[in-house]
Design a protein around this motif. Sequence first.
Motif, PDB file in Angstrom:
ATOM      1  N   LEU A 430       0.919  -0.918  -0.760  1.00 12.84           N
ATOM      2  CA  LEU A 430       0.015   0.394   0.134  1.00 12.84           C
ATOM      3  C   LEU A 430       0.853   1.446  -0.157  1.00 12.84           C
ATOM      4  O   LEU A 430       1.835   0.935   0.295  1.00 12.84           O
ATOM      5  CB  LEU A 430      -1.072   0.143   1.066  1.00 12.84           C
ATOM      6  CG  LEU A 430      -2.280  -1.043   1.390  1.00 12.84           C
ATOM      7  CD1 LEU A 430      -2.857  -0.747   2.843  1.00 12.84           C
ATOM      8  CD2 LEU A 430      -2.955  -0.367   0.469  1.00 12.84           C
ATOM      9  N   ALA A 431       0.545   2.252  -0.667  1.00 15.72           N
ATOM     10  CA  ALA A 431       0.848   3.397  -0.999  1.00 15.72           C
ATOM     11  C   ALA A 431      -0.145   4.886   0.753  1.00 15.72           C
ATOM     12  O   ALA A 431      -0.763   4.825  -0.539  1.00 15.72           O
ATOM     13  CB  ALA A 431       1.365   4.378  -1.726  1.00 15.72           C
ATOM     14  N   GLU A 432       0.761   5.222   1.234  1.00 18.26           N
ATOM     15  CA  GLU A 432      -0.045   6.530   1.455  1.00 18.26           C
ATOM     16  C   GLU A 432       0.429   7.995   1.001  1.00 18.26           C
ATOM     17  O   GLU A 432       1.752   7.739   0.664  1.00 18.26           O
ATOM     18  CB  GLU A 432       0.375   5.792   3.136  1.00 18.26           C
ATOM     19  CG  GLU A 432      -0.858   7.331   3.942  1.00 18.26           C
ATOM     20  CD  GLU A 432       0.079   7.896   4.879  1.00 18.26           C
ATOM     21  OE1 GLU A 432      -1.018   7.853   6.162  1.00 18.26           O
ATOM     22  OE2 GLU A 432       0.902   7.138   6.189  1.00 18.26           O
ATOM     23  N   VAL A 433       0.239   8.851   0.432  1.00 21.14           N
ATOM     24  CA  VAL A 433       0.152   9.823   0.067  1.00 21.14           C
ATOM     25  C   VAL A 433       0.078  11.633   1.048  1.00 21.14           C
ATOM     26  O   VAL A 433      -1.058  11.032   1.030  1.00 21.14           O
ATOM     27  CB  VAL A 433      -0.094  10.209  -0.814  1.00 21.14           C
ATOM     28  CG1 VAL A 433       0.528  11.065  -2.481  1.00 21.14           C
ATOM     29  CG2 VAL A 433       0.626   8.993  -2.386  1.00 21.14           C
ATOM     30  N   SER A 434       1.120  11.812   1.161  1.00 20.13           N
ATOM     31  CA  SER A 434       0.595  13.032   1.471  1.00 20.13           C
ATOM     32  C   SER A 434       1.587  14.308   0.576  1.00 20.13           C
ATOM     33  O   SER A 434       2.405  14.135   0.268  1.00 20.13           O
ATOM     34  CB  SER A 434       1.129  13.100   2.910  1.00 20.13           C
ATOM     35  OG  SER A 434       2.447  13.028   3.100  1.00 20.13           O
ATOM     36  N   ALA A 444      -2.706   3.767  -3.245  1.00 29.19           N
ATOM     37  CA  ALA A 444      -2.194   3.054  -4.234  1.00 29.19           C
ATOM     38  C   ALA A 444      -1.949   1.479  -3.337  1.00 29.19           C
ATOM     39  O   ALA A 444      -1.445   1.459  -2.290  1.00 29.19           O
ATOM     40  CB  ALA A 444      -1.769   4.277  -4.682  1.00 29.19           C
ATOM     41  N   GLU A 445      -1.879   0.774  -4.585  1.00 31.35           N
ATOM     42  CA  GLU A 445      -1.515  -0.627  -4.383  1.00 31.35           C
ATOM     43  C   GLU A 445      -1.052  -1.143  -5.517  1.00 31.35           C
ATOM     44  O   GLU A 445      -1.428  -0.839  -6.724  1.00 31.35           O
ATOM     45  CB  GLU A 445      -2.822  -1.479  -4.370  1.00 31.35           C
ATOM     46  CG  GLU A 445      -4.170  -0.984  -2.964  1.00 31.35           C
ATOM     47  CD  GLU A 445      -5.427  -2.238  -2.957  1.00 31.35           C
ATOM     48  OE1 GLU A 445      -5.846  -1.857  -1.866  1.00 31.35           O
ATOM     49  OE2 GLU A 445      -5.051  -2.889  -3.121  1.00 31.35           O
ATOM     50  N   ASP A 458       0.117  -8.621 -10.594  1.00 33.20           N
ATOM     51  CA  ASP A 458      -0.896  -9.220 -10.411  1.00 33.20           C
ATOM     52  C   ASP A 458      -1.665  -8.254 -10.348  1.00 33.20           C
ATOM     53  O   ASP A 458      -2.786  -7.932 -11.723  1.00 33.20           O
ATOM     54  CB  ASP A 458      -1.577  -9.894  -9.577  1.00 33.20           C
ATOM     55  CG  ASP A 458      -0.332 -11.697  -9.061  1.00 33.20           C
ATOM     56  OD1 ASP A 458      -0.134 -12.212 -10.201  1.00 33.20           O
ATOM     57  OD2 ASP A 458       0.094 -10.945  -7.836  1.00 33.20           O
ATOM     58  N   ASN A 459      -1.087  -6.931  -9.709  1.00 33.93           N
ATOM     59  CA  ASN A 459      -2.224  -5.434 -10.566  1.00 33.93           C
ATOM     60  C   ASN A 459      -1.530  -3.906  -9.399  1.00 33.93           C
ATOM     61  O   ASN A 459      -0.695  -3.918  -9.073  1.00 33.93           O
ATOM     62  CB  ASN A 459      -3.600  -5.471  -9.859  1.00 33.93           C
ATOM     63  CG  ASN A 459      -5.065  -4.997 -10.441  1.00 33.93           C
ATOM     64  OD1 ASN A 459      -4.443  -4.563 -11.124  1.00 33.93           O
ATOM     65  ND2 ASN A 459      -5.683  -4.451  -9.423  1.00 33.93           N
ATOM     66  N   PHE A 460      -2.073  -2.900 -10.539  1.00 36.46           N
ATOM     67  CA  PHE A 460      -1.433  -1.245  -9.745  1.00 36.46           C
ATOM     68  C   PHE A 460      -2.376  -0.634 -10.502  1.00 36.46           C
ATOM     69  O   PHE A 460      -2.985  -0.849 -10.970  1.00 36.46           O
ATOM     70  CB  PHE A 460      -0.194  -1.287 -10.614  1.00 36.46           C
ATOM     71  CG  PHE A 460       0.406   0.178 -10.340  1.00 36.46           C
ATOM     72  CD1 PHE A 460       0.621   0.149  -8.914  1.00 36.46           C
ATOM     73  CD2 PHE A 460       0.395   0.892 -11.297  1.00 36.46           C
ATOM     74  CE1 PHE A 460       1.377   1.682  -8.856  1.00 36.46           C
ATOM     75  CE2 PHE A 460       1.220   2.150 -10.674  1.00 36.46           C
ATOM     76  CZ  PHE A 460       1.183   2.258  -9.430  1.00 36.46           C
ATOM     77  N   LEU A 461      -2.612  -0.462  -8.918  1.00 32.04           N
ATOM     78  CA  LEU A 461      -3.642   0.602  -8.759  1.00 32.04           C
ATOM     79  C   LEU A 461      -3.734   1.651  -8.257  1.00 32.04           C
ATOM     80  O   LEU A 461      -3.208   2.186  -7.067  1.00 32.04           O
ATOM     81  CB  LEU A 461      -5.224  -0.419  -8.138  1.00 32.04           C
ATOM     82  CG  LEU A 461      -5.219  -0.633  -7.330  1.00 32.04           C
ATOM     83  CD1 LEU A 461      -6.172   0.027  -6.433  1.00 32.04           C
ATOM     84  CD2 LEU A 461      -6.186  -2.288  -7.274  1.00 32.04           C
ATOM     85  N   MET A 462      -4.291   3.008  -8.566  1.00 31.51           N
ATOM     86  CA  MET A 462      -3.869   4.287  -7.204  1.00 31.51           C
ATOM     87  C   MET A 462      -5.670   5.356  -8.210  1.00 31.51           C
ATOM     88  O   MET A 462      -6.109   5.267  -8.910  1.00 31.51           O
ATOM     89  CB  MET A 462      -3.218   4.688  -8.394  1.00 31.51           C
ATOM     90  CG  MET A 462      -2.275   6.212  -7.872  1.00 31.51           C
ATOM     91  SD  MET A 462      -1.275   6.575  -8.247  1.00 31.51           S
ATOM     92  CE  MET A 462      -2.396   7.460  -9.222  1.00 31.51           C
ATOM     93  N   SER A 463      -6.343   5.828  -6.572  1.00 35.48           N
ATOM     94  CA  SER A 463      -7.408   6.659  -6.737  1.00 35.48           C
ATOM     95  C   SER A 463      -6.907   8.112  -7.602  1.00 35.48           C
ATOM     96  O   SER A 463      -5.981   8.496  -7.491  1.00 35.48           O
ATOM     97  CB  SER A 463      -7.440   6.500  -4.807  1.00 35.48           C
ATOM     98  OG  SER A 463      -8.685   8.514  -4.986  1.00 35.48           O
ATOM     99  N   CYS A 464      -8.234   7.890  -8.115  1.00 33.80           N
ATOM    100  CA  CYS A 464      -7.960   8.711  -8.781  1.00 33.80           C
ATOM    101  C   CYS A 464      -8.109  10.007  -8.560  1.00 33.80           C
ATOM    102  O   CYS A 464      -7.281  11.100  -8.792  1.00 33.80           O
ATOM    103  CB  CYS A 464      -9.672   8.921  -9.935  1.00 33.80           C
ATOM    104  SG  CYS A 464     -11.267   9.428  -8.179  1.00 33.80           S
ATOM    105  N   ARG A 465      -8.156  10.198  -7.785  1.00 31.68           N
ATOM    106  CA  ARG A 465      -7.738  11.719  -6.790  1.00 31.68           C
ATOM    107  C   ARG A 465      -6.766  11.819  -6.621  1.00 31.68           C
ATOM    108  O   ARG A 465      -5.985  13.484  -5.890  1.00 31.68           O
ATOM    109  CB  ARG A 465      -8.503  11.870  -4.992  1.00 31.68           C
ATOM    110  CG  ARG A 465      -7.737  10.941  -3.751  1.00 31.68           C
ATOM    111  CD  ARG A 465      -9.037  11.550  -2.730  1.00 31.68           C
ATOM    112  NE  ARG A 465      -8.145  10.231  -1.815  1.00 31.68           N
ATOM    113  CZ  ARG A 465      -8.902   9.972  -1.187  1.00 31.68           C
ATOM    114  NH1 ARG A 465      -9.919   9.929  -0.995  1.00 31.68           N
ATOM    115  NH2 ARG A 465      -8.442   9.254  -0.144  1.00 31.68           N
ATOM    116  N   ILE A 466      -5.490  11.492  -6.838  1.00 27.29           N
ATOM    117  CA  ILE A 466      -4.103  11.643  -6.566  1.00 27.29           C
ATOM    118  C   ILE A 466      -3.139  11.753  -8.208  1.00 27.29           C
ATOM    119  O   ILE A 466      -2.177  11.309  -8.174  1.00 27.29           O
ATOM    120  CB  ILE A 466      -2.700  10.680  -5.757  1.00 27.29           C
ATOM    121  CG1 ILE A 466      -2.878   8.989  -6.237  1.00 27.29           C
ATOM    122  CG2 ILE A 466      -3.735  10.698  -4.504  1.00 27.29           C
ATOM    123  CD1 ILE A 466      -2.243   8.180  -5.257  1.00 27.29           C
TER     124      ILE A 466
END
Length: 549
Positions: A430-434, A444-445, A458-466
Amino acid sequence: MRLAILSNVNLDMLSGLLKKEYEVFLPEGYGGWVTYALNQREDMAAFGADCIFLLLDGAELVRGLKKEQYEDAFDSALEYIRGLAAHYEKSLLFVSTLDIMPERVAAGDAADGGLLAAALWEQKLGALLAENHRIHRFPLAELIADYGRSRFYSRKFWYMGSIPYDMQALHLLAQEIRTCLSKVGRARCKVLVTDLDNTLWGGVIGEDGAEGIALGSAHQGAVYQDAQRQLLRMKEQGVLLAVASKNNRDDVDAAFAHPQMILKEEDFAVIACNWEPKAENIAKMAKELNLGLDAFVFLDDNEAEREAVRIALPQVNVAGFPTDMTGYADFLAALYESYFFQWRTTGEDLEKTSQYRAERLRREQKEAAVSYEDYLRSLRIKIRIAGVTQTRKERALQLMNKTNQFNTQTLRMEAPEMEAYLKGGGRLLLAEVSDKYGSSGWTAEFLYHREDHTVMVDNFLMSCRIMGRQIEHAIVDHILRRLREQGVEVVQAAYKRSAKNKPVEQLWQQFGFAQTQETEGCVRFELKLADYIAPPQAGIHSVIWEDEV
């Protein structure tokens, strides 16, 4: 919808009332709920209930016990409930509050022990709910109190078949179960856009001035204060609040400075005070927040404004408005239940207002920046990469199952599937962004597994808000370099096309991956880490790794 009903009394008749609408699992006999809590039973596991309702009769739970033994009995019952939640991980679990019928407990304990016992159960159940987000309160004791204990219970049914409740009471129970089930899996709205005049306060701020609006602790002012308290509760439960008002901003600022205002400017993700049509302001909000119009609910006391939004933006949910303002706070509570309620709320949900406000500040700074690289550096973005832990699993599942745009393979999992993936050698980072404006949370994962000197992503995904800040470059770059340090020679990845993930179609090529195969809807890539060169913006952001990664 599949539901299971467990109890320590006979609820066969309740099951019968629900079987026409749902698939219902009811164990043979009754009172054996503890058996299901202590062991994962094959019959119920095979049934695959979406929801389990544990409806406990209070008097039966403490039958034969003295008051001083109640607490130990409750602790044991709640431990069994923990086991029930652990065994049936795919199910939401609803646990009843407790009512103790005096006539069915020891005479010396009936009058003074029942209320105290119910309060003790509520306290302990509340702690359990805070501990496990899949367990929820079922308001049995409240139903009994509202309907009347003497009418809810039935001596006749109890003596005939250990059925404690009257027929009408069973219908009320069935209806409450239907209400719970109607909220399961329902798409919730995310934003409440509210007017100001005669909506957050009484009167018109542009005419009456801040000193003349109705807002206070008594009379008409109390109506609006109570309404604001209800809106604040909604915000604290994850609802984004926004304003669309035809007013001068200076007048609105004066109103927010009113000493009786409960809501503050920072409680709103967006405030649009101008003379443009409200539909246009809502459309701009949707673009700014990167949300669909169907995620918005519009609240306004003026029917003409409501109708204008209905016509211009039919996707927006336009709420009614009460004619009797003494019921305004109750109306807003019902509005929350109808549009915004969700059974599972994470810490990320509760921080969304501050996150969206911070995003607006980022956009303003971007517009003022000399260059894009200068803008990225000015944000001072920090990324923390960490392995998934027990406390982060709920957020990991939420992110995995809700993210659509920046999602390379759209891999979805439920809790048991995630556990199996991790136990089978899969890794989930998991990635925490600040940045200088605040934290965007765990957004993000990166999922992968390793076979000898090869890693499969197997997958890489990220919230659209960043999105749009090259955060993906920093995350992937640091992971690839870490894998190279660990002796990995080849990384394989894929892009699996979906209806919404066009933004990541060229992602792997940006890191030098070469295409190896293309089948219908899926493109596979490979990268030899010895040849890896980082993208230009990969080093702009600060990246921190936790020790366990």
